[in-house]
Design a protein around this motif. Structure first.
Motif, PDB file in Angstrom:
ATOM      1  N   TYR A 180       0.980  -1.093  -0.020  1.00 38.43           N
ATOM      2  CA  TYR A 180       0.029  -0.082   0.055  1.00 38.43           C
ATOM      3  C   TYR A 180       0.872   1.330  -0.100  1.00 38.43           C
ATOM      4  CZ  TYR A 180      -4.090  -3.004   1.321  1.00 38.43           C
ATOM      5  OH  TYR A 180      -5.131  -3.694   1.166  1.00 38.43           O
ATOM      6  N   ARG A 181       0.498   2.420  -0.369  1.00 34.08           N
ATOM      7  CA  ARG A 181       0.980   3.594  -0.399  1.00 34.08           C
ATOM      8  C   ARG A 181       0.208   4.706   0.208  1.00 34.08           C
ATOM      9  NH1 ARG A 181       2.419   4.731  -6.603  1.00 34.08           N
ATOM     10  NH2 ARG A 181       0.185   5.382  -7.327  1.00 34.08           N
ATOM     11  N   GLN A 182       0.821   5.805   0.781  1.00 31.86           N
ATOM     12  CA  GLN A 182      -0.199   6.856   1.404  1.00 31.86           C
ATOM     13  C   GLN A 182       0.558   7.960   1.083  1.00 31.86           C
ATOM     14  OE1 GLN A 182      -1.336   6.583   5.524  1.00 31.86           O
ATOM     15  NE2 GLN A 182      -2.990   8.123   5.038  1.00 31.86           N
ATOM     16  N   ALA A 183       0.527   9.070   0.183  1.00 28.30           N
ATOM     17  CA  ALA A 183       0.748  10.357  -0.024  1.00 28.30           C
ATOM     18  C   ALA A 183       0.199  11.270   1.035  1.00 28.30           C
ATOM     19  CB  ALA A 183       0.470  10.800  -1.533  1.00 28.30           C
ATOM     20  N   PRO A 184       1.168  12.528   1.119  1.00 28.93           N
ATOM     21  CA  PRO A 184       0.635  13.337   2.027  1.00 28.93           C
ATOM     22  C   PRO A 184      -1.025  14.069   1.686  1.00 28.93           C
ATOM     23  CG  PRO A 184       2.890  13.670   1.473  1.00 28.93           C
ATOM     24  CD  PRO A 184       2.399  12.933   0.492  1.00 28.93           C
ATOM     25  N   GLY A 185      -1.841  14.152   2.824  1.00 28.74           N
ATOM     26  CA  GLY A 185      -2.928  14.462   2.442  1.00 28.74           C
ATOM     27  C   GLY A 185      -3.952  13.695   1.784  1.00 28.74           C
ATOM     28  N   VAL A 234       4.593   7.318   1.512  1.00 33.46           N
ATOM     29  CA  VAL A 234       5.213   6.204   2.258  1.00 33.46           C
ATOM     30  C   VAL A 234       4.579   4.759   1.649  1.00 33.46           C
ATOM     31  CG1 VAL A 234       5.199   5.505   4.508  1.00 33.46           C
ATOM     32  CG2 VAL A 234       5.683   7.809   3.958  1.00 33.46           C
ATOM     33  N   TYR A 235       5.419   3.858   1.396  1.00 28.78           N
ATOM     34  CA  TYR A 235       4.818   2.562   1.340  1.00 28.78           C
ATOM     35  C   TYR A 235       4.951   1.748   2.276  1.00 28.78           C
ATOM     36  CZ  TYR A 235       5.013   3.997  -3.674  1.00 28.78           C
ATOM     37  OH  TYR A 235       4.907   4.524  -4.927  1.00 28.78           O
ATOM     38  N   TYR A 236       3.773   0.925   2.312  1.00 23.41           N
ATOM     39  CA  TYR A 236       3.545  -0.115   3.471  1.00 23.41           C
ATOM     40  C   TYR A 236       3.389  -1.347   3.085  1.00 23.41           C
ATOM     41  CZ  TYR A 236       2.491   4.275   6.133  1.00 23.41           C
ATOM     42  OH  TYR A 236       2.592   5.204   6.905  1.00 23.41           O
ATOM     43  N   ARG A 291      -4.542   6.046   2.123  1.00 24.56           N
ATOM     44  CA  ARG A 291      -3.681   4.914   2.010  1.00 24.56           C
ATOM     45  C   ARG A 291      -4.530   4.219   0.813  1.00 24.56           C
ATOM     46  NH1 ARG A 291      -1.270   1.291   6.738  1.00 24.56           N
ATOM     47  NH2 ARG A 291      -0.793   3.467   7.237  1.00 24.56           N
ATOM     48  N   GLU A 292      -3.838   3.880  -0.250  1.00 31.39           N
ATOM     49  CA  GLU A 292      -4.322   2.963  -1.399  1.00 31.39           C
ATOM     50  C   GLU A 292      -3.543   1.685  -1.676  1.00 31.39           C
ATOM     51  OE1 GLU A 292      -4.090   5.251  -5.036  1.00 31.39           O
ATOM     52  OE2 GLU A 292      -1.924   5.572  -4.744  1.00 31.39           O
ATOM     53  N   LEU A 293      -4.189   0.642  -2.202  1.00 30.60           N
ATOM     54  CA  LEU A 293      -3.558  -0.496  -2.639  1.00 30.60           C
ATOM     55  C   LEU A 293      -2.747  -0.211  -3.803  1.00 30.60           C
ATOM     56  CD1 LEU A 293      -3.048  -3.571  -2.357  1.00 30.60           C
ATOM     57  CD2 LEU A 293      -5.159  -3.787  -3.724  1.00 30.60           C
ATOM     58  N   VAL A 294      -1.541  -0.665  -3.834  1.00 32.28           N
ATOM     59  CA  VAL A 294      -0.687  -0.827  -4.907  1.00 32.28           C
ATOM     60  C   VAL A 294      -0.618  -2.104  -5.913  1.00 32.28           C
ATOM     61  CG1 VAL A 294       1.781  -0.245  -5.825  1.00 32.28           C
ATOM     62  CG2 VAL A 294       0.887   1.137  -3.871  1.00 32.28           C
ATOM     63  N   ALA A 295      -0.364  -2.994  -4.797  1.00 34.35           N
ATOM     64  CA  ALA A 295      -0.546  -4.315  -5.657  1.00 34.35           C
ATOM     65  C   ALA A 295      -0.205  -5.564  -4.592  1.00 34.35           C
ATOM     66  CB  ALA A 295       1.079  -4.466  -6.251  1.00 34.35           C
ATOM     67  N   ALA A 296      -0.861  -6.670  -5.126  1.00 37.08           N
ATOM     68  CA  ALA A 296      -1.133  -7.590  -4.109  1.00 37.08           C
ATOM     69  C   ALA A 296      -0.604  -8.990  -4.602  1.00 37.08           C
ATOM     70  CB  ALA A 296      -2.592  -7.911  -3.426  1.00 37.08           C
ATOM     71  N   ILE A 297      -0.387  -9.938  -3.730  1.00 37.12           N
ATOM     72  CA  ILE A 297       0.009 -11.210  -4.388  1.00 37.12           C
ATOM     73  C   ILE A 297      -0.349 -12.193  -3.203  1.00 37.12           C
ATOM     74  CG2 ILE A 297       2.306 -11.131  -3.344  1.00 37.12           C
ATOM     75  CD1 ILE A 297       3.509 -12.626  -5.694  1.00 37.12           C
TER      76      ILE A 297
END
Length: 122
Positions: A37-42, A92-94, A45-51
């Motif tokens: 997941y990633r979260q940009a300022p403001g 920020v990537y989680y 949090r969004e899903l980027v990729a999953a496996i």
């Protein structure tokens, strides 16, 4: 105590590449689905990729063709290869994973890493 630790973030110019890693440790019995997941300022949090544990993948439309998610089940580690990076990838990537620990009386739980900063800028 299960924990996830991300590494590999940093500052990169537009068009550049980075490889993120997420290492899981601490009394793990099995890891099911994993995701970045990633979260940009403001922003949310969004899903980027999953496996999945079997290697099936899915990607956000914004990163398809540029990012590749993979995992090494023997090492309890997940990766995100990021190519052709754009300023809008700055976030920020989680790391996230569904993990069952060795206490088999408990169901699996959702774990998060602490996050790693990726900045794409000239």
């Amino acid at each position: 105590q299960v924990q996830l630790v991300e590494s590999g973030g940093g500052l990169v110019q537009p068009g550049g590449s980075l490889r993120l890693s997420c290492a899981a440790s601490g009394g793990i019995f099995i890891i099911y689905d994993m995701a970045w997941y990633r979260q940009a300022p403001g922003k949310q949090r969004e899903l980027v990729a999953a496996i999945t544990s079997g290697g099936r993948t899915n990607y956000a439309d914004s990163v398809k063709g540029r990012f590749t998610i993979s995992r090494d089940n023997a090492k309890n580690t997940m990766y995100l290869q990021m190519n052709s990076l754009k300023p809008e990838d700055t976030a920020v990537y989680y790391c996230n994973a569904d993990i069952r620990d060795r206490d088999l009386s408990r169901p699996s739980s959702d774990y998060w890493g602490q996050g790693t900063q990726v900045t794409v800028s000239s």
